[in-house]
Design an enzyme around this catalytic site. Structure first.
Site, PDB file in Angstrom:
ATOM      1  N   ASP A 184       0.847  -1.179   0.000  1.00  0.00           N
ATOM      2  CA  ASP A 184       0.000   0.000   0.000  1.00  0.00           C
ATOM      3  C   ASP A 184       0.897   1.249   0.000  1.00  0.00           C
ATOM      4  O   ASP A 184       1.849   1.310  -0.783  1.00  0.00           O
ATOM      5  CB  ASP A 184      -0.952  -0.049   1.201  1.00  0.00           C
ATOM      6  N   TYR A 311      -2.403  11.126   1.707  1.00  0.00           N
ATOM      7  CA  TYR A 311      -2.879  10.994   0.331  1.00  0.00           C
ATOM      8  C   TYR A 311      -2.803  12.342  -0.385  1.00  0.00           C
ATOM      9  O   TYR A 311      -2.449  12.410  -1.571  1.00  0.00           O
ATOM     10  CB  TYR A 311      -4.316  10.496   0.306  1.00  0.00           C
ATOM     11  N   HIS A 364      -4.749  -7.689   0.637  1.00  0.00           N
ATOM     12  CA  HIS A 364      -4.030  -6.434   0.793  1.00  0.00           C
ATOM     13  C   HIS A 364      -3.280  -6.368   2.122  1.00  0.00           C
ATOM     14  O   HIS A 364      -2.253  -5.697   2.226  1.00  0.00           O
ATOM     15  CB  HIS A 364      -5.045  -5.293   0.714  1.00  0.00           C
TER      16      HIS A 364
END
Length: 391
Positions: A184, A311, A364
């Site tokens: 990630d 982000y 994930h």
């Protein structure tokens, strides 16, 4: 082995009972939304499942026991570039050969929690049925704005800046050369460690290739790469709303998610279910205690807003940085249950690919979902590079 530097402080969290009483009161006072009949998970988090989870959180979940379990990990804090950084530093147990230092970088929505199960498998492989010669010194930091690391008060740090912090952390710990691994956001951080500190990274292992960025001639792409671009775009249209919010208006969502524990759980639980290899049944991958431990690490530290802001910072990284090719030996483990899994052609285009494996199980959060399998992936990949460092 390097000796511990003098400015490290051992760290153990101990939650104020008043904070737990406040949490329980908020949980019991949750103002629930309506939901269409039979909506389930089709519109986001299943409200009926969330009601069940919240009821357990309020009256059954034993956070002090989970906090005590996490306290058994060797945890520390250190100041780097004005920020307090929390990290696990677990040394190899009874190594039978050269010890490879390894920094593991987590993603969102998690923290050092992602690697809590796999750490003993990496530091003491002999006790878990593996070769003692494959032991690692393991370092697992919380990124700034995540977990028990400080929240930046100014501009959020991007993956490039965090990679620089990790290089400094490993220097503080006395490791001149080391391996890097992650998934990630942690995959991006590991990539920039290899790009910006190639003389220190012996090899880099990643669980994904990131979202595709390509400004060249589309005719140069293989059919598999073109198909993957289309699949990734379709995934973003149907599943990527959270990322758009994080990149553009994280503070708006942070208000509700910091104030409402049920809202925070809804935001995180949907991703734990959707991104894990659970066939729609989240508790095939995570118990309620495991889910809530992860959520608590956001709730108690009030880091959901600061974690989302990363982000926003990463969205400003220029394309020329995103398209740099990694020349450090690179390995990928693309777990079958993960999202947006890239084709081999893309990995060869963007990295010095020496190993690619596709484990049949895991998603994930594979280090937490399938710790034994993930540990073996790391042992096998890094085995040829142990002689490249003296630990």
């Amino acid at each position: 082995m390097p000796e511990a530097p003098l400015d490290l402080e051992p760290f153990t969290s101990q939650t104020d009972p008043a904070a737990l009483e406040d949490l329980r009161a908020r949980l019991r006072a949750t103002r629930w939304p309506d939901a269409p009949d039979e909506a389930g998970w089709s519109l986001g988090t299943d409200i009926e499942y969330l009601r069940e989870l919240v009821a357990y959180w309020a009256d059954g979940f034993d956070w002090p026991a989970q906090e005590a379990a996490l306290a058994r990990l060797p945890r520390f804090r250190v100041r780097l570039q004005g920020l307090g950084i929390h990290f696990v530093h677990a040394r190899a147990v009874a190594p039978a050969g050269p010890v490879l230092p390894l920094v593991l970088s987590h993603g969102w929505p998690d923290s050092f929690w992602r690697y809590s199960k796999v750490i003993p498998l990496l530091t003491d492989p002999g006790a878990h049925g593996a070769d003692p010669a494959d032991a690692f010194d393991v370092v697992v930091p919380d990124m700034p704005g995540f977990g028990y690391s400080d929240r930046p008060t100014g501009a959020p740090l991007d993956s490039i800046a965090v990679a620089g912090l990790w290089a400094e952390l490993m220097d503080v710990l006395g490791y001149s050369r080391f391996g890097a691994a992650g998934g990630d956001v942690g995959s991006h951080v590991s990539r920039y460690l290899a790009l910006d500190h190639p003389g220190r990274i012996v090899a880099v292992h990643r669980m994904d290739g990131g979202l595709p960025v390509f400004t060249g001639d589309p005719a140069d792409l293989t059919p598999e790469e073109c198909a993957w671009f289309d699949e990734t775009a379709a995934w973003g249209a149907s599943e990527g709303a959270y990322g758009a919010i994080h990149r553009t208006k994280p503070q708006t969502a942070a208000v509700g998610l910091t104030d409402s524990p049920a809202g925070l759980a809804a935001w995180i639980v949907e991703k734990l279910r959707g991104w894990s290899d659970c066939d729609g049944d989240i508790e095939r991958s995570f118990t309620k205690d495991e889910i809530l431990t992860n959520v608590m690490l956001y709730w108690l530290t009030r880091t959901i807003g600061s974690s989302m802001r990363m982000y926003h910072a990463n969205a400003a990284i220029p394309p020329e940085q995103l398209q740099r090719r990694v020349e450090v030996p690179s390995g990928f483990s693309l777990f079958r249950g993960d999202i947006v899994r890239p084709p081999r052609a893309w990995l060869e285009r963007t990295a010095n690919l020496v190993s690619m494996n596709e484990p049949e199980h895991g998603g994930h959060f594979a280090p937490f979902e399938e710790p034994e399998l993930y540990a073996e992936e790391l042992r096998a990949f890094f085995r040829p590079y142990r002689a490249a460092t003296t630990g």
